[in-house]
Scaffold this motif. Structure first.
Motif, PDB file in Angstrom:
ATOM      1  N   LEU A   1       0.826  -1.195   0.000  1.00  0.00           N
ATOM      2  CA  LEU A   1       0.000   0.000   0.000  1.00  0.00           C
ATOM      3  C   LEU A   1       0.870   1.258   0.000  1.00  0.00           C
ATOM      4  O   LEU A   1       1.977   1.261   0.542  1.00  0.00           O
ATOM      5  CB  LEU A   1      -0.913   0.014   1.224  1.00  0.00           C
TER       6      LEU A   1
ATOM      7  N   MET B   1       1.303   5.472   0.964  1.00  0.00           N
ATOM      8  CA  MET B   1       0.967   6.378   2.068  1.00  0.00           C
ATOM      9  C   MET B   1       0.932   7.808   1.545  1.00  0.00           C
ATOM     10  O   MET B   1       1.681   8.161   0.627  1.00  0.00           O
ATOM     11  CB  MET B   1       2.028   6.316   3.174  1.00  0.00           C
TER      12      MET B   1
ATOM     13  N   VAL C   1      -4.006   5.731   3.091  1.00  0.00           N
ATOM     14  CA  VAL C   1      -3.373   4.527   2.563  1.00  0.00           C
ATOM     15  C   VAL C   1      -4.202   4.026   1.392  1.00  0.00           C
ATOM     16  O   VAL C   1      -5.438   4.070   1.407  1.00  0.00           O
ATOM     17  CB  VAL C   1      -3.225   3.421   3.637  1.00  0.00           C
TER      18      VAL C   1
ATOM     19  N   THR D   1      -8.584   5.999  -1.296  1.00  0.00           N
ATOM     20  CA  THR D   1      -7.811   5.630  -0.112  1.00  0.00           C
ATOM     21  C   THR D   1      -8.722   5.462   1.085  1.00  0.00           C
ATOM     22  O   THR D   1      -9.877   5.889   1.087  1.00  0.00           O
ATOM     23  CB  THR D   1      -6.774   6.715   0.234  1.00  0.00           C
TER      24      THR D   1
ATOM     25  N   ARG E   1      -0.003   2.332   7.672  1.00  0.00           N
ATOM     26  CA  ARG E   1       0.160   1.491   6.483  1.00  0.00           C
ATOM     27  C   ARG E   1       0.368   0.024   6.880  1.00  0.00           C
ATOM     28  O   ARG E   1      -0.217  -0.885   6.296  1.00  0.00           O
ATOM     29  CB  ARG E   1       1.329   2.015   5.656  1.00  0.00           C
TER      30      ARG E   1
ATOM     31  N   THR F   1      -2.216  -2.974   6.017  1.00  0.00           N
ATOM     32  CA  THR F   1      -1.730  -4.108   5.229  1.00  0.00           C
ATOM     33  C   THR F   1      -1.954  -5.421   5.965  1.00  0.00           C
ATOM     34  O   THR F   1      -2.396  -6.415   5.382  1.00  0.00           O
ATOM     35  CB  THR F   1      -0.231  -3.927   4.924  1.00  0.00           C
TER      36      THR F   1
END
Length: 366
Positions: A4, A6, A132, A227, A250, A254
């Motif tokens: 991902l 940021m 993210v 996002t 992040r 994830t």
């Protein structure tokens, strides 16, 4: 494992060189900075605020470099307007006169409709928001539900607003208290995409919100980029605190994205427990107790940081951020979160002007 990106939005208060109080010079500062920063610098609700936005990146090093560049550019523009940008959740020195609302249609309508929600004397707050992505709305909503129990830990790490109305509020994040006066601020409800669209449309139709951009949940699907946006942090003068916030957001997204993709059952945290967790984070930062995201038990805040790191460690290893995050967290353990450092400056001479000067220097140093 998904990589991902940021992005960070930072809000700053503009303080006068002499009085150290917030001043309505954002139009002048933005006009001066815009030739360099373009749309990466924008106005905010009050004319004493500005906001910067980074581009999406997968690298903490690149994110830090861009944050420093943005701060340097707005700092130079602010100096030409005889003021400084300061990254803090609330101004340590209040304005000497009522602040003015930014002159655009949307903010004027917000100010008229929600006049009881804020004060032009002590209602200015500055947050740091992390995006993210790339995530569609359905996945962003699913992650917002899974991340909810962990967000108070991130709030505690970034608490940086102990002073308001010329005094110590007793909170580590007074911004959290002031900001909660606005509609929808709080944990995100458990909604899939169709129910989200229907729910928000009803809030707008009934006048509870001006538009969908006024959904101020702690975690929300962004309305302008693909996002998930996390909105629980105070603005922090220490740029490395901002970087590890983004890195932890992040890593958490994830990690929990894997759980979502494999259909792992999600623990249900009662709303009253979430609200208690956010209240404890706002009051104590990491110096007191918080709510364990896994068990719901009340535990020392520092232990909850360890639990968060353990949860996301495989992802931090994958992204190469482990050493950076652990080093910064060690510094926070030694010196305290931003609120503790503001109070330490104040204790030396008992002057709020010293707090503002220290924040301004740290904001500029990057």
């Amino acid at each position: 494992m998904t990589y991902l990106t940021m992005g960070v939005e930072e809000e700053f208060v503009l303080v006068d060189d002499a009085s150290r109080a917030p001043v309505d010079r954002a139009p002048e500062v933005i006009a001066s900075a815009a030739p360099v920063l373009g749309k990466q610098v924008q106005n905010e609700f009050f004319n004493a605020q500005i906001e910067t936005m980074t581009l999406p990146t997968a690298s903490c090093r690149d994110l830090r470099d861009e944050l420093v560049w943005l701060r340097s550019a707005i700092g130079a523009a602010a100096r030409r307007a005889r003021c400084h940008p300061v990254a803090t959740g609330t101004p340590a020195v209040p304005p000497t006169q009522p602040l003015t609302i930014t002159d655009n249609e949307r903010y004027r309508r917000m100010a008229q409709r929600f006049a009881s929600r804020f004060s032009t004397l002590d209602g200015l707050v500055c947050g740091c928001h992390v995006h993210v992505g790339t995530l569609d709305r359905e996945l962003a909503l699913a992650l917002s539900r899974r991340m909810a129990p962990w967000l108070p830990v991130l709030q505690a790490i970034t608490a940086n607003s102990p002073f308001a109305r010329r005094g110590d509020t007793g909170f580590a994040s007074w911004r959290s208290v002031e900001y909660a006066k606005w509609p929808t601020v709080g944990p995100a409800p458990a909604l899939d995409e169709p129910r989200y669209l229907a729910h928000v449309a009803e809030l707008v139709r009934t006048g509870m919100l001006l538009d969908r951009r006024m959904v101020y949940w702690h975690a929300r699907p962004s309305e302008h980029v693909p996002t998930l946006e996390i909105r629980i942090a105070d603005s922090n003068a220490d740029v490395d605190t901002v970087v590890i916030l983004a890195s932890l957001v992040r890593a958490l997204a994830t990690t929990l994205l894997v759980d979502e993709e494999v259909g792992k059952p999600m623990p249900r945290t009662p709303l009253r427990r979430l609200l208690l967790a956010h209240e404890l984070a706002a009051r104590y930062g990491l110096s007191g107790y918080g709510v364990d995201p896994c068990t719901g038990a009340v535990r020392p805040g520092a232990e909850l940081v360890d639990r968060l790191v353990d949860r996301v460690l495989p992802t931090l290893e994958f992204t190469g951020d482990t050493a950076r995050v652990l080093r910064q967290l060690r510094g926070i353990r030694v010196h305290g979160v931003g609120a503790a450092r503001q109070r330490a400056v104040f204790r030396r001479q008992g002057r709020l002007s010293d707090v503002v000067d220290a924040l301004a220097r740290l904001t500029a140093r990057g």
